[in-house]
Scaffold this active site. Structure first.
Site, PDB file in Angstrom:
ATOM      1  N   LYS A  13       0.663  -1.229  -0.216  1.00 37.87           N
ATOM      2  CA  LYS A  13       0.044   0.113   0.031  1.00 37.87           C
ATOM      3  C   LYS A  13       0.837   0.979   0.039  1.00 37.87           C
ATOM      4  O   LYS A  13       0.769   2.151  -0.757  1.00 37.87           O
ATOM      5  CB  LYS A  13      -1.051  -0.120   1.123  1.00 37.87           C
ATOM      6  N   ARG A  88     -10.249   0.284   8.267  1.00 41.90           N
ATOM      7  CA  ARG A  88      -9.645  -0.884   8.635  1.00 41.90           C
ATOM      8  C   ARG A  88     -10.691  -1.551   9.497  1.00 41.90           C
ATOM      9  O   ARG A  88     -10.571  -3.022   9.676  1.00 41.90           O
ATOM     10  CB  ARG A  88      -8.284  -0.745   9.608  1.00 41.90           C
ATOM     11  N   ARG A 127      11.833  -5.679   5.369  1.00 41.90           N
ATOM     12  CA  ARG A 127      11.507  -4.017   4.998  1.00 41.90           C
ATOM     13  C   ARG A 127      12.456  -3.203   5.918  1.00 41.90           C
ATOM     14  O   ARG A 127      12.644  -3.379   6.884  1.00 41.90           O
ATOM     15  CB  ARG A 127       9.867  -3.942   5.258  1.00 41.90           C
ATOM     16  N   ARG A 160      10.854  -1.379  11.514  1.00 42.66           N
ATOM     17  CA  ARG A 160       9.791  -1.087  12.294  1.00 42.66           C
ATOM     18  C   ARG A 160       9.651  -2.016  13.361  1.00 42.66           C
ATOM     19  O   ARG A 160       9.878  -3.364  13.136  1.00 42.66           O
ATOM     20  CB  ARG A 160       8.725  -1.127  11.494  1.00 42.66           C
ATOM     21  N   ARG A 171      -0.662  -9.498  13.049  1.00 42.15           N
ATOM     22  CA  ARG A 171      -1.373  -8.436  12.335  1.00 42.15           C
ATOM     23  C   ARG A 171      -1.910  -8.780  11.158  1.00 42.15           C
ATOM     24  O   ARG A 171      -3.283  -8.328  10.687  1.00 42.15           O
ATOM     25  CB  ARG A 171      -0.143  -7.274  11.479  1.00 42.15           C
TER      26      ARG A 171
END
Ligand code: AP5
Ligand code: MG
Ligand code: ZN
Length: 214
Positions: A13, A88, A127, A160, A171
């Site tokens: 996203k 969400r 990431r 993160r 998640r």
């Protein structure tokens, strides 16, 4: 043009939103980025949000709805916006509808980016994210030109706190329980285009352009 980007953690996203900003000059509004900035600054919002985020749970609806209600009124969103990571939950989607009704505007496109769970875990564990502008890189799939430095703005890259495998799995579970029902919610309104989120970043961007007829 008012867009919603739907998709599980790691679907791309944020990555795709950056390409959309460059093309249409409308802002990306990422509740995740706004919350992370608040955590870094230690504001009351950040203090409230941090525990939920570290556990891979959603921050309460009233908190994020308040953020979005304020953000959408800003001038830079007048010509359009890309919502990344909001709504969400169904109550968030309903609140968004009310906010937009008040502003006399509506969602034009909902694009749902679809990627399977194992690929998502690989993407998120590798990431690297920019502290300054939120651009995402990947140690293997999408490395920055200079290690640890953002190509876009020169900011420092970091991992993160919620990109640990255990938190990622949580998640993903939260996504399928609380967010995936939004696909059916927007399908009923005839707004959703589902796209395959695997392949190169450029190919996926082309699929988004096709999906929205641009
Ligand atoms: P948020 O920041 O929104 O995180 P998320 O939804 O979990 O999504 P990500 O940002 O992890 O993934 P992305 O889809 O943006 O992927 P990216 O482009 O980076 O939310 C974080 C937390 O904040 C939530 O858990 C919650 O606590 C809270 N929160 C936020 N919004 C909320 C709300 N509305 N309500 C309640 N709580 C809320 O890409 C991922 C990786 O893949 C990168 O390394 C990238 O380089 C790589 N990649 C991208 N595309 C490709 C490709 N095509 N091939 C290979 N690798 C790729
Ligand atoms: Mg993101
Ligand atoms: Zn940056």
């Amino acid at each position: 043009m008012d867009f919603i980007l739907l998709g599980p953690p790691g679907a791309g996203k944020g990555t795709q939103a950056k390409l959309m900003i460059d093309k249409w000059a409308i802002p990306q509004i990422s509740t995740g980025d706004i919350l992370r900035a608040a955590v870094r600054e230690g504001t009351p919002l950040g203090v409230e949000a941090k525990d939920f985020m570290d556990r891979g749970e959603l921050v309460p609806d009233r908190v994020v709805i308040g953020i979005i209600a304020e953000r959408l009124k800003k001038k830079d969103a007048a010509a359009g916006f890309i919502l990344d990571g909001f709504p969400r939950t169904i109550p968030q989607a309903e609140a968004l509808q009310e906010i937009l009704d008040e502003l006399n505007r509506g969602i034009d496109h909902v694009v749902s980016i679809e990627v399977d769970d194992e690929e998502l875990v690989t993407r998120l564990t590798g990431r690297r994210m920019c502290k300054e502008c939120g651009e995402s890189f990947h140690a293997v799939f999408n490395p920055s030109a200079k290690e640890g430095v953002c190509d876009r703005c020169g900011g420092d890259l970091y991992q993160r706190d919620d990109d640990k495998e255990e938190t990622i799995r949580q998640r993903l579970a939260v996504y399928s329980r609380q967010t995936q029902p939004l696909i059916a919610y927007y399908e009923k309104k005839g707004k959703v285009r589902r796209i395959d989120g695997t392949g190169s970043i450029e190919d996926i961007f082309k699929r988004i352009l096709d999906a929205v007829g641009k």
